[in-house]
Design a protein around this motif. Structure first.
Motif, PDB file in Angstrom:
ATOM      1  N   GLU A 206      14.175  20.098  13.045  1.00 34.57           N
ATOM      2  CA  GLU A 206      15.364  20.790  12.544  1.00 34.57           C
ATOM      3  C   GLU A 206      15.262  22.298  12.798  1.00 34.57           C
ATOM      4  O   GLU A 206      16.230  22.934  13.213  1.00 34.57           O
ATOM      5  CB  GLU A 206      15.558  20.524  11.050  1.00 34.57           C
ATOM      6  CG  GLU A 206      15.948  19.107  10.711  1.00 34.57           C
ATOM      7  CD  GLU A 206      17.384  18.789  11.109  1.00 34.57           C
ATOM      8  OE1 GLU A 206      18.244  19.691  11.047  1.00 34.57           O
ATOM      9  OE2 GLU A 206      17.625  17.632  11.490  1.00 34.57           O
TER      10      GLU A 206
ATOM     11  N   ASP B 198      15.833  22.970  16.419  1.00 36.30           N
ATOM     12  CA  ASP B 198      17.256  22.799  16.709  1.00 36.30           C
ATOM     13  C   ASP B 198      18.060  24.022  16.265  1.00 36.30           C
ATOM     14  O   ASP B 198      18.900  24.535  17.014  1.00 36.30           O
ATOM     15  CB  ASP B 198      17.778  21.536  16.021  1.00 36.30           C
ATOM     16  CG  ASP B 198      19.188  21.192  16.445  1.00 36.30           C
ATOM     17  OD1 ASP B 198      19.434  21.097  17.672  1.00 36.30           O
ATOM     18  OD2 ASP B 198      20.046  21.025  15.547  1.00 36.30           O
ATOM     19  N   VAL B 199      17.781  24.509  15.058  1.00 38.31           N
ATOM     20  CA  VAL B 199      18.477  25.701  14.559  1.00 38.31           C
ATOM     21  C   VAL B 199      18.169  26.902  15.447  1.00 38.31           C
ATOM     22  O   VAL B 199      19.059  27.677  15.800  1.00 38.31           O
ATOM     23  CB  VAL B 199      18.099  25.987  13.088  1.00 38.31           C
ATOM     24  CG1 VAL B 199      18.541  27.381  12.661  1.00 38.31           C
ATOM     25  CG2 VAL B 199      18.698  24.932  12.174  1.00 38.31           C
ATOM     26  N   TYR B 200      16.907  27.048  15.833  1.00 36.86           N
ATOM     27  CA  TYR B 200      16.528  28.158  16.703  1.00 36.86           C
ATOM     28  C   TYR B 200      17.302  28.107  18.016  1.00 36.86           C
ATOM     29  O   TYR B 200      17.882  29.097  18.447  1.00 36.86           O
ATOM     30  CB  TYR B 200      15.024  28.153  16.977  1.00 36.86           C
ATOM     31  CG  TYR B 200      14.636  29.176  18.026  1.00 36.86           C
ATOM     32  CD1 TYR B 200      14.569  30.527  17.698  1.00 36.86           C
ATOM     33  CD2 TYR B 200      14.391  28.803  19.339  1.00 36.86           C
ATOM     34  CE1 TYR B 200      14.248  31.471  18.653  1.00 36.86           C
ATOM     35  CE2 TYR B 200      14.069  29.740  20.303  1.00 36.86           C
ATOM     36  CZ  TYR B 200      13.995  31.067  19.958  1.00 36.86           C
ATOM     37  OH  TYR B 200      13.703  32.007  20.909  1.00 36.86           O
ATOM     38  N   MET B 201      17.301  26.947  18.637  1.00 35.02           N
ATOM     39  CA  MET B 201      17.944  26.815  19.947  1.00 35.02           C
ATOM     40  C   MET B 201      19.454  27.028  19.872  1.00 35.02           C
ATOM     41  O   MET B 201      20.063  27.539  20.806  1.00 35.02           O
ATOM     42  CB  MET B 201      17.644  25.443  20.558  1.00 35.02           C
ATOM     43  CG  MET B 201      16.169  25.231  20.877  1.00 35.02           C
ATOM     44  SD  MET B 201      15.446  26.492  21.943  1.00 35.02           S
ATOM     45  CE  MET B 201      16.265  26.164  23.470  1.00 35.02           C
ATOM     46  N   LYS B 202      20.067  26.652  18.775  1.00 35.31           N
ATOM     47  CA  LYS B 202      21.523  26.719  18.672  1.00 35.31           C
ATOM     48  C   LYS B 202      22.049  27.999  18.039  1.00 35.31           C
ATOM     49  O   LYS B 202      23.186  28.372  18.298  1.00 35.31           O
ATOM     50  CB  LYS B 202      22.051  25.523  17.890  1.00 35.31           C
ATOM     51  CG  LYS B 202      21.890  24.219  18.654  1.00 35.31           C
ATOM     52  CD  LYS B 202      22.448  23.065  17.878  1.00 35.31           C
ATOM     53  CE  LYS B 202      22.307  21.779  18.666  1.00 35.31           C
ATOM     54  NZ  LYS B 202      22.639  20.608  17.853  1.00 35.31           N
ATOM     55  N   SER B 203      21.239  28.663  17.218  1.00 37.74           N
ATOM     56  CA  SER B 203      21.812  29.810  16.522  1.00 37.74           C
ATOM     57  C   SER B 203      20.953  31.066  16.543  1.00 37.74           C
ATOM     58  O   SER B 203      21.448  32.139  16.845  1.00 37.74           O
ATOM     59  CB  SER B 203      22.148  29.443  15.078  1.00 37.74           C
ATOM     60  OG  SER B 203      20.986  29.063  14.397  1.00 37.74           O
TER      61      SER B 203
ATOM     62  N   LYS C 206      18.714  32.126  18.575  1.00 35.37           N
ATOM     63  CA  LYS C 206      18.668  32.758  19.896  1.00 35.37           C
ATOM     64  C   LYS C 206      19.898  33.637  20.115  1.00 35.37           C
ATOM     65  O   LYS C 206      19.860  34.594  20.869  1.00 35.37           O
ATOM     66  CB  LYS C 206      18.570  31.693  20.992  1.00 35.37           C
ATOM     67  CG  LYS C 206      17.153  31.267  21.273  1.00 35.37           C
ATOM     68  CD  LYS C 206      17.084  30.166  22.287  1.00 35.37           C
ATOM     69  CE  LYS C 206      17.294  30.665  23.679  1.00 35.37           C
ATOM     70  NZ  LYS C 206      17.014  29.630  24.690  1.00 35.37           N
ATOM     71  N   TYR C 207      20.984  33.309  19.424  1.00 36.87           N
ATOM     72  CA  TYR C 207      22.213  34.092  19.522  1.00 36.87           C
ATOM     73  C   TYR C 207      21.998  35.526  19.050  1.00 36.87           C
ATOM     74  O   TYR C 207      22.643  36.447  19.544  1.00 36.87           O
ATOM     75  CB  TYR C 207      23.324  33.424  18.704  1.00 36.87           C
ATOM     76  CG  TYR C 207      24.587  34.232  18.646  1.00 36.87           C
ATOM     77  CD1 TYR C 207      25.431  34.308  19.747  1.00 36.87           C
ATOM     78  CD2 TYR C 207      24.928  34.937  17.505  1.00 36.87           C
ATOM     79  CE1 TYR C 207      26.585  35.055  19.709  1.00 36.87           C
ATOM     80  CE2 TYR C 207      26.080  35.689  17.460  1.00 36.87           C
ATOM     81  CZ  TYR C 207      26.915  35.752  18.556  1.00 36.87           C
ATOM     82  OH  TYR C 207      28.041  36.506  18.514  1.00 36.87           O
TER      83      TYR C 207
END
Length: 150
Positions: A9, A12-17, A19-20
């Motif tokens: 999880e 997943d959060v890192y990759m989707k948010s 990094k933004y």
């Protein structure tokens, strides 16, 4: 939730948010042929006095050669210039050129506007909670890293 699932999880959060967070400045900076790291150097120069290559490297926890490569690009783009310290001729202070000052101000405003939009959505309390968690996480990670290197 199992730890393996929790790790998934987090990834997943890192990759989707998360990094933004890097891209909120780096996207506008690309227009001026700058990386996020180069913008941060310009930002430091704009908001601190007596900035040197060594001081930036120490602050970021990176090698002087890594900062030197970034500074060479900024010099070539005519965004910064170096001025020899009158007291210690081995030391060079970094300054923004007029062009560099203008670009740093534009990018700082863009970052501030985007960040303000997030604050408007989530509120200052949640933003402060997140910042405190990230700081605590960073401190714990640094302590763990130091203990591994002993």
């Amino acid at each position: 939730m199992e730890r393996a699932q929790l790790l998934d999880e987090y990834i997943d959060v890192y990759m989707k948010s998360l990094k933004y967070l890097d891209s909120f400045v780096s996207e506008p900076a690309m227009k001026y042929k700058l990386s996020f790291e180069q913008y941060l150097i310009m930002h430091d120069i704009a908001h601190q006095s007596h900035v040197t290559l060594a001081r930036i490297a120490d602050k970021r926890g990176v090698t002087r050669s890594a900062i030197s490569r970034q500074i060479k690009v900024l010099l070539k783009l005519d965004y910064i210039y170096q001025q020899q310290d009158e007291k210690d001729h081995r030391r060079q202070f970094l300054h923004l050129t007029p062009r560099g000052s203008k670009i740093e101000a534009i990018l700082a405003k863009a970052a501030e506007d985007r960040f303000s939009g997030w604050i408007d959505i989530f509120g200052e309390d949640r933003a402060m909670d997140l910042l405190q968690f990230i700081r605590a996480f960073s401190e714990a990670a640094n302590l763990e890293n130091k203990s591994r290197n002993l």
